[in-house]
Scaffold this motif. Structure first.
Motif, PDB file in Angstrom:
ATOM      1  N   ILE A 244     -35.141  44.309  54.069  1.00 51.35           N
ATOM      2  CA  ILE A 244     -35.570  43.376  53.023  1.00 51.35           C
ATOM      3  C   ILE A 244     -36.316  42.189  53.654  1.00 51.35           C
ATOM      4  O   ILE A 244     -37.376  41.785  53.175  1.00 51.35           O
ATOM      5  CB  ILE A 244     -34.349  42.881  52.217  1.00 51.35           C
ATOM      6  N   ARG A 245     -35.769  41.681  54.757  1.00 48.93           N
ATOM      7  CA  ARG A 245     -36.423  40.534  55.406  1.00 48.93           C
ATOM      8  C   ARG A 245     -37.804  40.919  55.912  1.00 48.93           C
ATOM      9  O   ARG A 245     -38.779  40.177  55.747  1.00 48.93           O
ATOM     10  CB  ARG A 245     -35.559  40.029  56.572  1.00 48.93           C
ATOM     11  N   ALA A 246     -37.902  42.111  56.540  1.00 49.51           N
ATOM     12  CA  ALA A 246     -39.181  42.516  57.123  1.00 49.51           C
ATOM     13  C   ALA A 246     -40.218  42.783  56.029  1.00 49.51           C
ATOM     14  O   ALA A 246     -41.357  42.294  56.093  1.00 49.51           O
ATOM     15  CB  ALA A 246     -38.984  43.753  57.997  1.00 49.51           C
ATOM     16  N   ALA A 247     -39.813  43.547  54.999  1.00 56.10           N
ATOM     17  CA  ALA A 247     -40.763  43.843  53.919  1.00 56.10           C
ATOM     18  C   ALA A 247     -41.094  42.562  53.145  1.00 56.10           C
ATOM     19  O   ALA A 247     -42.239  42.369  52.698  1.00 56.10           O
ATOM     20  CB  ALA A 247     -40.185  44.909  52.986  1.00 56.10           C
ATOM     21  N   GLY A 248     -40.111  41.668  53.011  1.00 58.67           N
ATOM     22  CA  GLY A 248     -40.354  40.392  52.335  1.00 58.67           C
ATOM     23  C   GLY A 248     -41.369  39.554  53.107  1.00 58.67           C
ATOM     24  O   GLY A 248     -42.305  38.969  52.529  1.00 58.67           O
ATOM     25  N   ALA A 249     -41.204  39.510  54.433  1.00 58.54           N
ATOM     26  CA  ALA A 249     -42.151  38.765  55.262  1.00 58.54           C
ATOM     27  C   ALA A 249     -43.549  39.381  55.137  1.00 58.54           C
ATOM     28  O   ALA A 249     -44.553  38.669  55.041  1.00 58.54           O
ATOM     29  CB  ALA A 249     -41.680  38.785  56.720  1.00 58.54           C
ATOM     30  N   PHE A 250     -43.591  40.714  55.084  1.00 59.41           N
ATOM     31  CA  PHE A 250     -44.869  41.413  54.910  1.00 59.41           C
ATOM     32  C   PHE A 250     -45.540  40.960  53.614  1.00 59.41           C
ATOM     33  O   PHE A 250     -46.741  40.672  53.583  1.00 59.41           O
ATOM     34  CB  PHE A 250     -44.616  42.931  54.895  1.00 59.41           C
ATOM     35  N   SER A 251     -44.754  40.848  52.536  1.00 61.19           N
ATOM     36  CA  SER A 251     -45.336  40.455  51.245  1.00 61.19           C
ATOM     37  C   SER A 251     -45.873  39.031  51.300  1.00 61.19           C
ATOM     38  O   SER A 251     -46.902  38.718  50.694  1.00 61.19           O
ATOM     39  CB  SER A 251     -44.302  40.599  50.137  1.00 61.19           C
ATOM     40  N   ILE A 252     -45.167  38.177  52.043  1.00 60.70           N
ATOM     41  CA  ILE A 252     -45.608  36.783  52.149  1.00 60.70           C
ATOM     42  C   ILE A 252     -46.925  36.705  52.925  1.00 60.70           C
ATOM     43  O   ILE A 252     -47.875  36.022  52.525  1.00 60.70           O
ATOM     44  CB  ILE A 252     -44.502  35.935  52.822  1.00 60.70           C
ATOM     45  N   VAL A 253     -46.983  37.472  54.027  1.00 59.31           N
ATOM     46  CA  VAL A 253     -48.219  37.485  54.820  1.00 59.31           C
ATOM     47  C   VAL A 253     -49.369  38.071  54.000  1.00 59.31           C
ATOM     48  O   VAL A 253     -50.500  37.565  54.019  1.00 59.31           O
ATOM     49  CB  VAL A 253     -48.011  38.275  56.134  1.00 59.31           C
ATOM     50  N   LEU A 254     -49.060  39.121  53.238  1.00 57.08           N
ATOM     51  CA  LEU A 254     -50.088  39.736  52.386  1.00 57.08           C
ATOM     52  C   LEU A 254     -50.626  38.720  51.375  1.00 57.08           C
ATOM     53  O   LEU A 254     -51.835  38.619  51.149  1.00 57.08           O
ATOM     54  CB  LEU A 254     -49.475  40.941  51.658  1.00 57.08           C
ATOM     55  N   ASP A 255     -49.709  37.970  50.813  1.00 52.96           N
ATOM     56  CA  ASP A 255     -50.077  36.989  49.791  1.00 52.96           C
ATOM     57  C   ASP A 255     -50.852  35.816  50.380  1.00 52.96           C
ATOM     58  O   ASP A 255     -51.888  35.401  49.849  1.00 52.96           O
ATOM     59  CB  ASP A 255     -48.786  36.507  49.107  1.00 52.96           C
ATOM     60  N   LYS A 256     -50.385  35.288  51.515  1.00 55.47           N
ATOM     61  CA  LYS A 256     -50.974  34.040  52.052  1.00 55.47           C
ATOM     62  C   LYS A 256     -52.151  34.304  52.981  1.00 55.47           C
ATOM     63  O   LYS A 256     -53.054  33.484  53.070  1.00 55.47           O
ATOM     64  CB  LYS A 256     -49.920  33.248  52.842  1.00 55.47           C
ATOM     65  N   SER A 257     -52.109  35.419  53.718  1.00 54.87           N
ATOM     66  CA  SER A 257     -53.100  35.585  54.775  1.00 54.87           C
ATOM     67  C   SER A 257     -54.040  36.760  54.541  1.00 54.87           C
ATOM     68  O   SER A 257     -54.952  36.993  55.330  1.00 54.87           O
ATOM     69  CB  SER A 257     -52.396  35.776  56.122  1.00 54.87           C
ATOM     70  N   GLY A 258     -53.788  37.523  53.491  1.00 54.47           N
ATOM     71  CA  GLY A 258     -54.711  38.605  53.156  1.00 54.47           C
ATOM     72  C   GLY A 258     -54.356  39.930  53.778  1.00 54.47           C
ATOM     73  O   GLY A 258     -53.540  40.006  54.700  1.00 54.47           O
ATOM     74  N   PRO A 259     -54.972  41.002  53.268  1.00 56.05           N
ATOM     75  CA  PRO A 259     -54.611  42.364  53.664  1.00 56.05           C
ATOM     76  C   PRO A 259     -54.852  42.678  55.134  1.00 56.05           C
ATOM     77  O   PRO A 259     -54.080  43.408  55.749  1.00 56.05           O
ATOM     78  CB  PRO A 259     -55.484  43.254  52.774  1.00 56.05           C
ATOM     79  N   GLU A 260     -55.931  42.140  55.709  1.00 56.19           N
ATOM     80  CA  GLU A 260     -56.205  42.518  57.102  1.00 56.19           C
ATOM     81  C   GLU A 260     -55.110  42.047  58.041  1.00 56.19           C
ATOM     82  O   GLU A 260     -54.646  42.797  58.912  1.00 56.19           O
ATOM     83  CB  GLU A 260     -57.555  41.957  57.541  1.00 56.19           C
ATOM     84  N   ILE A 261     -54.712  40.796  57.835  1.00 58.53           N
ATOM     85  CA  ILE A 261     -53.648  40.253  58.686  1.00 58.53           C
ATOM     86  C   ILE A 261     -52.319  40.925  58.346  1.00 58.53           C
ATOM     87  O   ILE A 261     -51.501  41.211  59.230  1.00 58.53           O
ATOM     88  CB  ILE A 261     -53.591  38.711  58.540  1.00 58.53           C
ATOM     89  N   ALA A 262     -52.132  41.226  57.061  1.00 57.42           N
ATOM     90  CA  ALA A 262     -50.884  41.896  56.658  1.00 57.42           C
ATOM     91  C   ALA A 262     -50.771  43.273  57.317  1.00 57.42           C
ATOM     92  O   ALA A 262     -49.692  43.664  57.779  1.00 57.42           O
ATOM     93  CB  ALA A 262     -50.821  42.041  55.144  1.00 57.42           C
ATOM     94  N   LYS A 263     -51.890  44.011  57.391  1.00 53.38           N
ATOM     95  CA  LYS A 263     -51.872  45.321  58.053  1.00 53.38           C
ATOM     96  C   LYS A 263     -51.519  45.164  59.535  1.00 53.38           C
ATOM     97  O   LYS A 263     -50.722  45.920  60.087  1.00 53.38           O
ATOM     98  CB  LYS A 263     -53.242  45.995  57.892  1.00 53.38           C
ATOM     99  N   LYS A 264     -52.119  44.151  60.157  1.00 49.99           N
ATOM    100  CA  LYS A 264     -51.821  43.880  61.567  1.00 49.99           C
ATOM    101  C   LYS A 264     -50.333  43.561  61.750  1.00 49.99           C
ATOM    102  O   LYS A 264     -49.684  44.040  62.683  1.00 49.99           O
ATOM    103  CB  LYS A 264     -52.690  42.685  61.992  1.00 49.99           C
ATOM    104  N   PHE A 265     -49.813  42.748  60.830  1.00 46.96           N
ATOM    105  CA  PHE A 265     -48.402  42.353  60.875  1.00 46.96           C
ATOM    106  C   PHE A 265     -47.512  43.595  60.706  1.00 46.96           C
ATOM    107  O   PHE A 265     -46.517  43.778  61.413  1.00 46.96           O
ATOM    108  CB  PHE A 265     -48.130  41.335  59.759  1.00 46.96           C
ATOM    109  N   HIS A 266     -47.914  44.446  59.787  1.00 47.13           N
ATOM    110  CA  HIS A 266     -47.227  45.708  59.539  1.00 47.13           C
ATOM    111  C   HIS A 266     -47.151  46.540  60.834  1.00 47.13           C
ATOM    112  O   HIS A 266     -46.089  47.053  61.214  1.00 47.13           O
ATOM    113  CB  HIS A 266     -47.994  46.421  58.400  1.00 47.13           C
ATOM    114  N   ASP A 267     -48.283  46.623  61.535  1.00 48.48           N
ATOM    115  CA  ASP A 267     -48.308  47.368  62.802  1.00 48.48           C
ATOM    116  C   ASP A 267     -47.361  46.734  63.823  1.00 48.48           C
ATOM    117  O   ASP A 267     -46.620  47.436  64.519  1.00 48.48           O
ATOM    118  CB  ASP A 267     -49.725  47.398  63.388  1.00 48.48           C
ATOM    119  N   LEU A 268     -47.412  45.403  63.883  1.00 50.87           N
ATOM    120  CA  LEU A 268     -46.561  44.705  64.867  1.00 50.87           C
ATOM    121  C   LEU A 268     -45.080  44.882  64.538  1.00 50.87           C
ATOM    122  O   LEU A 268     -44.244  44.993  65.436  1.00 50.87           O
ATOM    123  CB  LEU A 268     -46.909  43.206  64.895  1.00 50.87           C
TER     124      LEU A 268
END
Lengths: 245, 163
Positions: free
Chosen positions: A132-156
């Motif tokens: 939940i924490r990881a997917a939640g953080a992913f959603s926050i990054v997706l919302d604030k920083s956009g899909p490209e950074i969110a994909k990178k975050f997802h990979d990391l």
């Protein structure tokens, strides 16, 4: 002479009766076995019927049309792939590492449109809120920083996946650090990640996955169809890449 | 002597059959988990895994019922033994390949880290049940079996051996 033939006639009759008796018994046994086998077959058939009725078909929204994912590639690509995943699932990491660079280059070539849909499958089984924490953080990054950074975050997140036995070694501060590494600005995401503000998004994403019939991870759909072509995760990865190339 | 063996056979039948009934019944209503559990062994091609995941719980249930009731006991015991051999091979194989999964024996299944520590116990359990199955097949006549009602006891050859 005559008493002799009488005796042999009696013996013959007795033998005939025994043979008839035996025949009847054999017949009865075959019928009984047949009956039991029929009952067994009915129970097997009934059980398989119950299983098939309980089987969920995976019917997921088309790639790019979910509110709970990140996409790579162009929507008009000839193939589309949807991957449902949990950030804590080791098979997902295996699939990720086996397909990431290929899918990225195929997406860049316009051959495939991929959507990654993270949700929470494993918090119940592991007793950890890491999914939940990881997917939640992913959603926050997706919302604030956009899909490209969110994909990178997802990979990391996959590259730094903790073990299922001890997922909480990755703290919220670590999640923030990974988000920043992916390119998010710390001031955008830090407070929200540490406050667990993504939990609501995860609940909805998980409900969406559940409603789509997704009950395990990774669940891969190729052009809307469940893709399970392969014995091992690496086989599936190879076949998936080959199918969209 | 053979009387005592027949009672031991009854116990072996009921214990093994009971395990099968529980294992089968828990999975019949959870076909997706059952298929995923089979797939997690990474031994069978995908479509075969699906068939096995659906069919196996049904077979487990019927073998269990047959053993507990003592009907076509010998055949059921032999199928039971074959299944345990297959499970022992399956678990040994994931163990040898370093794959950590829930065996999915009683529902559940799929990857599970730390699962390897359970493998020896799971193999031991299956080996014990395999032995019990073979015992039932070997002893032929067990106590309180439906076979002895269904098939004429006077007939010379053991009716349990019929299938």
């Amino acid at each position: 002479m005559s008493s002799n033939s009488k005796a042999s006639a009696r013996a013959q009759k007795a033998a005939e009766m025994r043979a008839a008796q035996k025949k009847r018994e054999t017949r009865r046994r075959i019928l009984t076995i047949g009956g039991v086998v029929v009952v067994m077959a009915l129970i097997i058939g009934g059980s398989i019927g119950v299983s098939l009725l309980n089987k969920k078909e995976v019917k997921a929204a088309a790639a790019g049309s979910s509110a709970y994912g990140v996409t790579i590639g162009k929507k008009d690509a000839p193939h589309s792939v949807v991957i449902y995943e949990d950030f804590l699932c080791p098979f997902c990491r295996q699939l990720e590492s086996a397909t990431r660079s290929d899918l990225e280059s195929l997406a860049a070539d316009g051959k495939v449109f991929v959507e990654y849909r993270p949700f929470d499958l494993l918090s119940q089984g592991t007793g950890s809120d890491y999914p939940i924490r990881a997917a939640g953080a992913f959603s926050i990054v997706l919302d604030k920083s956009g899909p490209e950074i969110a994909k990178k975050f997802h990979d990391l997140l996959y590259e730094n996946q903790p073990s299922e036995q001890n997922p909480d070694v990755v703290t919220d501060a670590d999640l923030v650090a990974l988000a920043v590494k992916a390119g998010a600005s710390e001031s955008d995401v830090k407070a929200a990640i540490e406050a667990g503000e993504g939990a609501d998004w995860v609940t909805k994403a998980t409900k969406e996955a559940h409603d789509s019939g997704v009950s395990s991870t990774p669940t891969v759909l190729l052009d809307g169809q469940l893709f399970q072509d392969g014995r091992t995760i690496d086989d599936i990865a190879k076949n998936l890449v080959a199918a969209v190339d | 002597m053979s009387g005592a063996l027949a009672w031991v056979g009854l116990v072996a039948r009921v214990v093994t059959g009971g395990v099968w009934i529980v294992a089968g019944a828990l999975k019949i209503t959870e076909p997706d988990a059952s298929i995923a559990a089979v797939r997690a062994y990474q031994l069978l091609p995908s479509s075969v895994a699906e068939t096995v995941g659906i069919a196996l719980p049904a077979i487990e249930l019927v073998v269990g019922l047959a053993l507990v009731l003592g009907v076509l006991t010998r055949g059921a015991a032999l199928i039971s033994a074959l299944l345990f051999v297959a499970f022992i091979i399956g678990i040994s194989s994931v163990w040898a390949r370093g794959i950590e999964i829930d065996c999915g024996c009683f529902g559940g299944g799929g990857s599970k880290s730390g699962a390897a520590s359970a493998y020896p116990w799971e193999i031991a359990r299956d080996a014990a049940l395999l032995a019990a199955s073979l015992f039932v097949a070997w002893v032929r006549r067990t106590r309180l079996s439906l076979d002895s009602l269904l098939f004429d006891r006077r007939s010379e050859s053991a009716p349990e051996g019929a299938v």
